[in-house]
Design an enzyme around this catalytic site. Sequence first.
Site, PDB file in Angstrom:
ATOM      1  CB  CYS A 133      -0.813  -0.009   1.234  1.00 35.42           C
ATOM      2  SG  CYS A 133      -2.051   1.432   1.256  1.00 35.42           S
ATOM      3  CB  CYS A 162      -0.683   2.166   4.058  1.00 31.29           C
ATOM      4  SG  CYS A 162      -2.345   1.961   3.097  1.00 31.29           S
ATOM      5  CG  ASP A 163       3.108   1.111   4.210  1.00 33.87           C
ATOM      6  OD1 ASP A 163       2.638   1.593   5.454  1.00 33.87           O
ATOM      7  OD2 ASP A 163       3.099  -0.224   3.915  1.00 33.87           O
TER       8      ASP A 163
END
Length: 304
Positions: free
Chosen positions: A135, A138-139
């Site tokens: 992701c 997200c990261d």
Amino acid sequence: MERQLDVLIIGSGPAGLSAAVYAKRAGLSALVLEREYRGTGQIAESDQVDNYLGLPKMNGYDLGEAFLNHAQELEIRFQEGTAYDYEKTEDGWSVHVEDGQTIHAKTVIYCAGAAHRRLGVDGEEEFVGKGVSYCAVCDGAFYKGKDTAVIGGGDTALGDALYLADLCDKVYLIHRRDRFRGAASTVRQLQEKENVEILTEAVPAKIVGEQTVTALELKDGRSIPVHGAFVAVGMQPQTEPLKGVVDLDDAGYIIADETGITSAPGFFAAGDVRTKALRQVVTAVSDGANAAVSALEYIQRQQD
Ligand code: NAP
């Protein structure tokens, strides 16, 4: 025993929330079983959704929140939990949840979506969370000013590469073929980015590192030095508990058309988890509405 629900909705992504809104407005008693509290599915992982009619350039998380807030305004019931077994009963379904509870419902609308497919190379499992991610939204922030690789050739990989290009020093887009599956317009945007290098006919062989990832090795012997490898090679339908319950196709998707009707009576499918040509937010939302109407019609027929 708790009163039997009219409809149990599995999953709180766009398909599940849309099914819940339609079910509630049709006067059905509904419960949404979601795996994580206030989860909105994959949509939260999209940096930008630019093809949902009327809401251009929408952040995926914000669009998911808007869907969720709509369902909550209608006082739809939510419960956290993972269902692992679906049992057909004389008058409906008994759904067993991991906390030991059993939920009884006349119908089930299954909207559990799909999960990230693994690349399947050495080092992938070892470095999950230590340089391997599924992701980018997200990261991505962890890789600010660093070098990363995105693996895949679909819309997710292209979108991830575009997103990371604004954060990272350098982004390699690694695709196994010479033609991309994702939108040509996004490929053109990537070609214009100075810090993006597109490698086609490049097949990953191994992710290597020490404490964290240091390089991605390709089958042709090249080694690409990166701090992070973002795997975006498609999705796997979340249908493991449904084997023997409903008919699935060879890839594991529930066989159902836009009505959501499956091979099992009173069991409907909506969203990415069903067989369909286009898996998008807009088609998931439309599936949820259709499946709720199918469930309503099914319940009415049972009462006749
Ligand atoms: P996808 O379209 O299935 O693409 C998966 C990609 O991964 C393909 O390019 C495939 O290569 C590659 N791949 C698969 N297994 C591989 C392996 N073992 N090694 C190397 N490469 C591998 O999946 P997706 O990109 O996640 O998209 C899923 C659906 O969501 C699509 O319908 C997409 O249009 C949609 N989506 C839409 C948006 C948007 O509109 N904003 C954003 C994201 C996703 P091949 O091409 O060679 O098969």
